[in-house]
Structures are given as structure tokens and as C-alpha cells.
Design a protein around this motif. Structure first.
Motif, PDB file in Angstrom:
ATOM      1  N   HIS A 126      77.713  26.664  27.548  1.00 55.60           N
ATOM      2  CA  HIS A 126      78.283  25.465  28.156  1.00 55.60           C
ATOM      3  C   HIS A 126      76.546  24.738  27.765  1.00 55.60           C
ATOM      4  O   HIS A 126      77.107  23.455  27.760  1.00 55.60           O
ATOM      5  CB  HIS A 126      78.589  25.578  29.709  1.00 55.60           C
ATOM      6  CG  HIS A 126      79.936  25.827  29.337  1.00 55.60           C
ATOM      7  ND1 HIS A 126      80.848  25.131  29.311  1.00 55.60           N
ATOM      8  CD2 HIS A 126      80.371  26.866  30.598  1.00 55.60           C
ATOM      9  CE1 HIS A 126      81.727  25.785  29.369  1.00 55.60           C
ATOM     10  NE2 HIS A 126      81.784  26.949  30.146  1.00 55.60           N
ATOM     11  N   LEU A 127      75.402  25.159  28.423  1.00 52.57           N
ATOM     12  CA  LEU A 127      74.950  23.904  28.301  1.00 52.57           C
ATOM     13  C   LEU A 127      74.215  23.456  26.840  1.00 52.57           C
ATOM     14  O   LEU A 127      74.208  22.831  26.875  1.00 52.57           O
ATOM     15  CB  LEU A 127      73.005  25.083  28.630  1.00 52.57           C
ATOM     16  CG  LEU A 127      73.860  24.617  30.268  1.00 52.57           C
ATOM     17  CD1 LEU A 127      72.311  25.929  30.457  1.00 52.57           C
ATOM     18  CD2 LEU A 127      73.244  23.317  30.734  1.00 52.57           C
ATOM     19  N   SER A 142      82.599  28.911  21.198  1.00 55.49           N
ATOM     20  CA  SER A 142      82.992  28.138  20.348  1.00 55.49           C
ATOM     21  C   SER A 142      81.308  28.424  19.089  1.00 55.49           C
ATOM     22  O   SER A 142      80.466  29.530  19.703  1.00 55.49           O
ATOM     23  CB  SER A 142      81.141  26.850  21.757  1.00 55.49           C
ATOM     24  OG  SER A 142      80.894  26.020  21.452  1.00 55.49           O
ATOM     25  N   CYS A 143      81.262  27.529  18.370  1.00 58.19           N
ATOM     26  CA  CYS A 143      80.140  27.831  17.629  1.00 58.19           C
ATOM     27  C   CYS A 143      78.918  27.947  17.941  1.00 58.19           C
ATOM     28  O   CYS A 143      77.520  28.025  16.623  1.00 58.19           O
ATOM     29  CB  CYS A 143      80.794  26.254  16.895  1.00 58.19           C
ATOM     30  SG  CYS A 143      82.096  26.586  15.093  1.00 58.19           S
ATOM     31  N   VAL A 144      78.891  26.914  19.154  1.00 61.74           N
ATOM     32  CA  VAL A 144      77.255  26.894  19.846  1.00 61.74           C
ATOM     33  C   VAL A 144      76.947  28.723  19.679  1.00 61.74           C
ATOM     34  O   VAL A 144      76.024  28.944  19.610  1.00 61.74           O
ATOM     35  CB  VAL A 144      76.890  26.451  20.880  1.00 61.74           C
ATOM     36  CG1 VAL A 144      77.060  25.173  20.461  1.00 61.74           C
ATOM     37  CG2 VAL A 144      77.794  26.836  21.729  1.00 61.74           C
ATOM     38  N   LYS A 175      69.711  41.429  18.970  1.00 64.56           N
ATOM     39  CA  LYS A 175      71.328  41.357  18.883  1.00 64.56           C
ATOM     40  C   LYS A 175      70.730  40.368  20.275  1.00 64.56           C
ATOM     41  O   LYS A 175      71.274  41.139  21.301  1.00 64.56           O
ATOM     42  CB  LYS A 175      71.807  42.645  19.019  1.00 64.56           C
ATOM     43  CG  LYS A 175      73.450  41.335  18.652  1.00 64.56           C
ATOM     44  CD  LYS A 175      74.595  42.624  18.293  1.00 64.56           C
ATOM     45  CE  LYS A 175      75.987  41.896  18.002  1.00 64.56           C
ATOM     46  NZ  LYS A 175      76.323  40.498  17.088  1.00 64.56           N
ATOM     47  N   ILE A 176      71.615  38.881  20.638  1.00 66.84           N
ATOM     48  CA  ILE A 176      71.846  38.217  21.340  1.00 66.84           C
ATOM     49  C   ILE A 176      73.133  37.458  21.902  1.00 66.84           C
ATOM     50  O   ILE A 176      74.445  37.366  20.739  1.00 66.84           O
ATOM     51  CB  ILE A 176      70.769  37.026  21.352  1.00 66.84           C
ATOM     52  CG1 ILE A 176      69.128  37.255  21.346  1.00 66.84           C
ATOM     53  CG2 ILE A 176      70.555  36.859  22.674  1.00 66.84           C
ATOM     54  CD1 ILE A 176      68.215  38.846  22.389  1.00 66.84           C
ATOM     55  N   ILE A 177      73.849  38.367  23.215  1.00 66.11           N
ATOM     56  CA  ILE A 177      74.891  37.133  23.042  1.00 66.11           C
ATOM     57  C   ILE A 177      74.842  36.298  24.408  1.00 66.11           C
ATOM     58  O   ILE A 177      74.357  36.934  25.875  1.00 66.11           O
ATOM     59  CB  ILE A 177      75.769  38.298  24.285  1.00 66.11           C
ATOM     60  CG1 ILE A 177      75.893  39.467  22.745  1.00 66.11           C
ATOM     61  CG2 ILE A 177      77.172  37.776  24.381  1.00 66.11           C
ATOM     62  CD1 ILE A 177      76.226  39.630  21.842  1.00 66.11           C
ATOM     63  N   LEU A 178      75.041  35.759  24.146  1.00 64.16           N
ATOM     64  CA  LEU A 178      74.578  34.246  24.998  1.00 64.16           C
ATOM     65  C   LEU A 178      75.837  34.161  26.139  1.00 64.16           C
ATOM     66  O   LEU A 178      77.250  34.741  25.991  1.00 64.16           O
ATOM     67  CB  LEU A 178      75.337  32.519  24.087  1.00 64.16           C
ATOM     68  CG  LEU A 178      74.063  31.952  23.701  1.00 64.16           C
ATOM     69  CD1 LEU A 178      74.665  30.788  22.596  1.00 64.16           C
ATOM     70  CD2 LEU A 178      72.953  31.932  23.990  1.00 64.16           C
ATOM     71  N   THR A 212      74.334  19.629  22.479  1.00 64.01           N
ATOM     72  CA  THR A 212      74.632  19.740  21.541  1.00 64.01           C
ATOM     73  C   THR A 212      75.622  18.417  20.840  1.00 64.01           C
ATOM     74  O   THR A 212      75.098  17.524  19.998  1.00 64.01           O
ATOM     75  CB  THR A 212      75.198  20.959  20.217  1.00 64.01           C
ATOM     76  OG1 THR A 212      75.185  21.357  20.694  1.00 64.01           O
ATOM     77  CG2 THR A 212      76.422  20.245  19.038  1.00 64.01           C
ATOM     78  N   LEU A 213      76.628  18.115  22.011  1.00 64.70           N
ATOM     79  CA  LEU A 213      76.839  16.165  21.551  1.00 64.70           C
ATOM     80  C   LEU A 213      76.250  15.399  22.081  1.00 64.70           C
ATOM     81  O   LEU A 213      76.466  13.823  21.718  1.00 64.70           O
ATOM     82  CB  LEU A 213      77.997  17.059  22.984  1.00 64.70           C
ATOM     83  CG  LEU A 213      79.092  18.387  22.561  1.00 64.70           C
ATOM     84  CD1 LEU A 213      80.016  18.172  23.021  1.00 64.70           C
ATOM     85  CD2 LEU A 213      79.697  17.320  21.060  1.00 64.70           C
ATOM     86  N   PHE A 214      74.999  15.808  22.914  1.00 67.75           N
ATOM     87  CA  PHE A 214      74.169  15.074  23.508  1.00 67.75           C
ATOM     88  C   PHE A 214      72.975  14.689  21.985  1.00 67.75           C
ATOM     89  O   PHE A 214      73.541  13.145  21.351  1.00 67.75           O
ATOM     90  CB  PHE A 214      73.622  14.679  24.526  1.00 67.75           C
ATOM     91  CG  PHE A 214      71.910  14.042  25.128  1.00 67.75           C
ATOM     92  CD1 PHE A 214      72.306  12.816  25.894  1.00 67.75           C
ATOM     93  CD2 PHE A 214      70.034  14.370  24.238  1.00 67.75           C
ATOM     94  CE1 PHE A 214      71.199  12.240  25.150  1.00 67.75           C
ATOM     95  CE2 PHE A 214      69.581  13.670  24.416  1.00 67.75           C
ATOM     96  CZ  PHE A 214      70.099  12.003  24.262  1.00 67.75           C
ATOM     97  N   VAL A 215      72.665  15.665  21.377  1.00 67.83           N
ATOM     98  CA  VAL A 215      71.774  15.069  19.951  1.00 67.83           C
ATOM     99  C   VAL A 215      72.361  14.541  19.079  1.00 67.83           C
ATOM    100  O   VAL A 215      72.125  13.740  18.808  1.00 67.83           O
ATOM    101  CB  VAL A 215      71.793  16.306  19.863  1.00 67.83           C
ATOM    102  CG1 VAL A 215      70.069  16.250  18.734  1.00 67.83           C
ATOM    103  CG2 VAL A 215      70.167  17.246  20.949  1.00 67.83           C
ATOM    104  N   GLU A 216      74.132  14.497  19.362  1.00 67.84           N
ATOM    105  CA  GLU A 216      74.602  14.434  17.412  1.00 67.84           C
ATOM    106  C   GLU A 216      75.211  13.033  18.187  1.00 67.84           C
ATOM    107  O   GLU A 216      75.490  12.130  17.352  1.00 67.84           O
ATOM    108  CB  GLU A 216      75.450  15.335  16.938  1.00 67.84           C
ATOM    109  CG  GLU A 216      74.995  16.511  16.387  1.00 67.84           C
ATOM    110  CD  GLU A 216      75.816  17.412  16.406  1.00 67.84           C
ATOM    111  OE1 GLU A 216      75.271  18.574  15.261  1.00 67.84           O
ATOM    112  OE2 GLU A 216      77.309  17.223  16.215  1.00 67.84           O
ATOM    113  N   LEU A 217      75.990  13.095  19.499  1.00 69.03           N
ATOM    114  CA  LEU A 217      76.188  11.469  19.904  1.00 69.03           C
ATOM    115  C   LEU A 217      75.897  11.014  20.471  1.00 69.03           C
ATOM    116  O   LEU A 217      76.033   9.516  19.715  1.00 69.03           O
ATOM    117  CB  LEU A 217      78.050  12.244  20.715  1.00 69.03           C
ATOM    118  CG  LEU A 217      78.842  12.754  19.696  1.00 69.03           C
ATOM    119  CD1 LEU A 217      79.902  13.004  21.339  1.00 69.03           C
ATOM    120  CD2 LEU A 217      80.446  11.108  19.091  1.00 69.03           C
TER     121      LEU A 217
END
Length: 453
Positions: free
Chosen positions: A175-176, A149-151, A166-169, A181-186
Motif C-alpha cells: 500500500h505504501l 498490484s504491479c508494485v 526472495k522477498i514478498i511484500l 508511486t502515485l505521488f511520484v507520477e501524478l
């Protein structure tokens, strides 16, 4: 100094009386400055012109002609590349063209009046539509896949800038962030359409874009600030509070500083740190202005919706076609599909709601070739090991041939391996004029779609 500015203002302004429109023009000028942050590398004179007229706007936002000059200059640079521009540049080209036309009409006919409520309504429906499609394209299996995922890419870069490590999600964090992102944009942007939710919507989106500005999106964030402000302004207000003018000037000066500092940041800092510090400078101005503006903002109680909806509806339809053309086969790049993990190729379509096997009416993307080897001079394209639609390859090849001689490449097309030491001698440099308007991304040969611009 104030007397000199006052004299100059009396001689050169007055055509636009509404201070909200003048403020919006100054914000658009600032967005252009942020967009052309690297112009100094190829055209120092034009970069200095932009910087000078940005400074003029910062000195006094009522100098609308400074914004007009920079808008004309920006359109001059945008048009030859349209529509193969970054998403925000395409939007700025359209907005800039409209601004130029309206100002010329106003100069020709000074008594020209356009409903202020109509203008703010156009801002709102356009911004909601842009955000909606930006999120809509992300409704695909790969954006929701925590491994690609691009996030991940965007947030890991931002967090590394903040922490120095260096951070690895984790899968859960990814998922969060996907859902956020979907909430903010959609969903969230629809709050602009109602008076009671407008202020909160603007505040959340400004935080969102402020965060993105710490990565490589300060230029897009500056455009977002312009459009968000366009959703908030009350055209019925005939004057701005002196403090608003003061904080506006601070914001504009910080955009000027951000542009002026960019060559020095590029010279003295590691390349990966430059966008972060560029965004820090910009965000200081954003924070100062919008904290004041939102604290004192109250949506007009007597707001009336325009009776004529033709123009707002037309804006929605144009943006919808521009963004949704990906699903009918007319290009999938530069139309709000950025960082979406979207695949539109018929055999691998990954959108949750649209199957391009059923929606495509043009098969340009399906007629593709595989790039085995590409000339070392073209390695910046990062196309080796990918498929590319033939129409896209031909458009690129025709442009490469104008710049380089004896281009070496090795391709696989329709089952045949083609190796040439001079690409100009093949039919792949023969392009049709309309290929320019149907730009495609490169296609991964297999697996989940990794994050691409």
C-alpha cells in the motif's frame, strides 16, 4: 589527441553553437544506446554502428552528427513497428523524428533560430504530461489491490536483486509503495513548472529512475534522464563548465560500456541477473554526472515564459490523445498504460474515475475470442487461456502466417469452438491495415487484473 579532435571539430561542427543543445543531443544518443541493448542478437552490424557513434559522442559531445546518425538508424528500426513499440520507444521515435527535421532545417538554413525558453517549456510540459498519464492509469481498483498490484512484481524483483533472497511484500508495504508511486507520477512532476521546485523535483525523479534501472527499466531511465535534463538546462548559458563536460563524458562512456557489456552479461550470467547488472553500469554514469550537475544547478533568475503557447499546448493534446485513447476503445497497449493493472473492457472496467461503459465509442475490445490452445511455436506469446480482441488476433495471426506454416490453434468465438490445423486457411489471418494502430493487451478471463506490461 586533443589537437586531432580540435581539427576534426573545426571541420565538422559549428552548426550548433549552444552547448546545452549539444549536451541534450548526446544524452539522446545515450538513451538510444540503452534502448538497443539486445540489437546485437538480430543485427550485429547495426549494433556496432550504434556503439561506434555512441563512442564518438563520448569522445566529444560537440560531434552532433554522431547523434544524428544514431537517431536516423533508430528511426529506421522504429518506423516499421510503430506504434507497436515499448512506450519509451514510441517517445524516442517522435523525439528522434523532430530532431532529424530540426537538424535538416538547420543545415539548410544555418541562421535558423528557435527560442531556447520555448524548447525547455516543451520539455517540461511534455514530461509532466507523460508522468501524469502514467500515474492516472494506475488509479484503478486492481493497482490498489495488494494481492495483484504491479508494485509487488517490480519491487520484489528489485529487492531480490539487492538482497539475493526472495522477498514478498507485506500488504502494508505494498500500500505504501502504491501511494508513493502515485505521488511520484501524478503530483511530483508538476514541480518542473516552477523555478524554485525544479531542482528538487529532478533529484527525486532521478532517484526513482535510478531505482527502476536496477530492474529491467534502464532503457526507459536513460530516456527519462534526457527529458529531465531538457527541463533543467538554461539555453541562455553559452558555455559549459569544464567539469560539466568532463562528467558528461564519463556518463556517455558508461552508456557505451553498458551496451558493449550486454552480450557478455547475457552469455555468462543467469538471465534474471542481467538487467540488474546492466542497470548498475548505467547508474554509475548517471550518479557521477547528475551529482555534479545538480550541485551546481541554479534555475535562471531571468527566466521568461514563452508568449506563444501553441506548441506546448499541442504537445499536451497529442500526448493526451495517445494515452487516453484506451478509454474510447482505440487500443490499450504501448500508450503509458504499462504496469498499471488497468482493465478497459466495458463489462469489467476498473478505473476509479472513468467507466468505459460510458466513454467507449469503438467496441473492438468487446469483440473478442478465447484462446484454448495455441501452436507450440507461438508459446512465447503467452496467450493460451486468455481472451484477445479479434482485431488484435487477426493482426497477430497475419504476421504468424508469414513466419510459420500449418499453425495449429483452438479458439472459442461467439459461442462456437473452432479448431484448425492451419490458421492460414481461416479468415483470422485476414487483417485490415489499420489494425496495426489499435493494439490491445490480452484479457484475463476473470478475477483481479494481474500485472501485465
Amino acid at each position: 589527441m586533443d589537437k586531432l579532435i580540435g581539427y576534426f571539430y573545426a571541420k565538422t561542427t559549428g552548426l550548433i553553437a549552444n552547448p546545452n543543445y549539444l549536451m541534450l543531443l548526446a544524452f539522446f544518443n545515450a538513451a538510444l544506446l540503452m534502448n538497443f541493448h539486445s540489437l546485437y542478437r538480430t543485427n550485429l552490424f547495426a549494433a556496432l554502428l550504434l556503439l561506434f557513434f555512441g563512442f564518438v559522442s563520448a569522445v566529444d559531445f560537440r560531434f552532433w552528427w554522431a547523434s544524428l546518425i544514431n537517431t536516423v538508424l533508430a528511426v529506421y528500426f522504429f518506423v516499421p513497428k510503430f506504434p507497436r513499440l515499448a512506450n519509451h520507444s514510441n517517445i524516442e521515435l517522435v523525439a528522434g523524428t523532430i530532431i532529424i527535421v530540426l537538424l535538416l532545417m538547420k543545415i539548410r538554413k544555418p541562421d535558423l533560430r528557435i527560442s531556447g525558453h520555448l524548447i525547455t517549456q516543451i520539455f517540461r510540459v511534455s514530461l509532466v504530461t507523460i508522468y501524469f498519464y502514467t500515474g492516472f492509469h494506475k488509479l484503478n481498483t486492481d493497482f490498489l489491490d495488494s494481492s495483484v498490484s504491479c508494485v509487488n512484481r517490480i519491487n520484489e524483483y528489485a529487492l531480490e536483486n539487492f538482497t539475493g533472497n526472495k522477498i514478498i511484500l507485506t500488504r502494508t508495504a505494498s500500500h505504501l509503495l502504491q501511494l508513493a508511486t502515485l505521488f511520484v507520477e501524478l503530483i511530483l512532476p508538476f514541480g518542473f513548472l516552477w523555478r524554485k521546485t525544479r531542482k528538487a523535483t529532478a533529484a527525486v525523479l532521478l532517484v526513482f529512475h535510478g531505482y527502476l534501472a536496477f530492474t529491467v527499466f534502464a532503457d526507459f531511465s536513460a530516456l527519462a534522464c534526457f527529458m529531465i535534463l531538457g527541463c533543467l538546462v538554461d539555453p541562455g548559458v553559452k558555455s559549459l563548465h569544464p567539469k560539466t563536460v568532463f562528467y558528461l563524458r564519463i556518463y556517455l562512456f558508461f552508456t557505451v560500456i553498458s551496451l558493449a557489456a550486454r552480450p557478455f552479461l547475457d552469455r555468462f550470467l543467469m538471465a534474471e541477473k542481467v538487467p540488474f547488472l546492466h542497470g548498475v553500469i548505467f547508474n554509475i554514469g548517471v550518479l557521477i554526472f547528475f551529482i555534479h550537475y545538480l550541485r551546481n544547478y541554479a534555475a535562471s533568475a531571468d527566466e521568461t515564459r514563452p508568449k506563444k503557447i501553441t506548441l506546448p499546448l499541442l504537445c499536451v493534446l497529442i500526448i493526451s490523445f495517445w494515452s487516453m485513447k484506451s478509454y474510447i476503445g482505440l487500443g490499450n497497449s504501448g500508450n503509458l498504460t504499462m504496469f498499471s493493472n488497468l482493465i478497459t473492457e466495458k463489462s469489467r472496467s476498473n478505473h476509479l474515475l472513468i467507466d468505459t461503459k460510458r466513454t467507449k465509442i469503438v467496441n473492438l475490445e468487446e469483440d473478442n475470442l478465447f484462446i484454448l490452445e495455441l501452436d507450440n511455436r507461438l508459446q512465447y506469446e503467452k496467450l493460451q487461456g486468455y481472451f484477445l480482441p479479434v482485431s488484435e488476433f487477426k493482426f497477430k495471426a497475419a504476421n504468424w502466417a508469414k513466419r510459420f506454416k500449418n499453425i495449429h490453434c483452438k479458439l472459442v468465438y461467439q459461442g462456437d469452438t473452432i479448431k484448425t490445423a492451419n490458421l492460414s486457411e481461416t479468415d483470422f489471418t485476414k487483417t485490415d491495415w489499420w489494425y496495426r494502430f489499435v493494439n490491445f493487451r490480452k484479457i484475463q478471463p476473470d478475477g483481479a487484473c494481474k500485472c501485465l506490461w
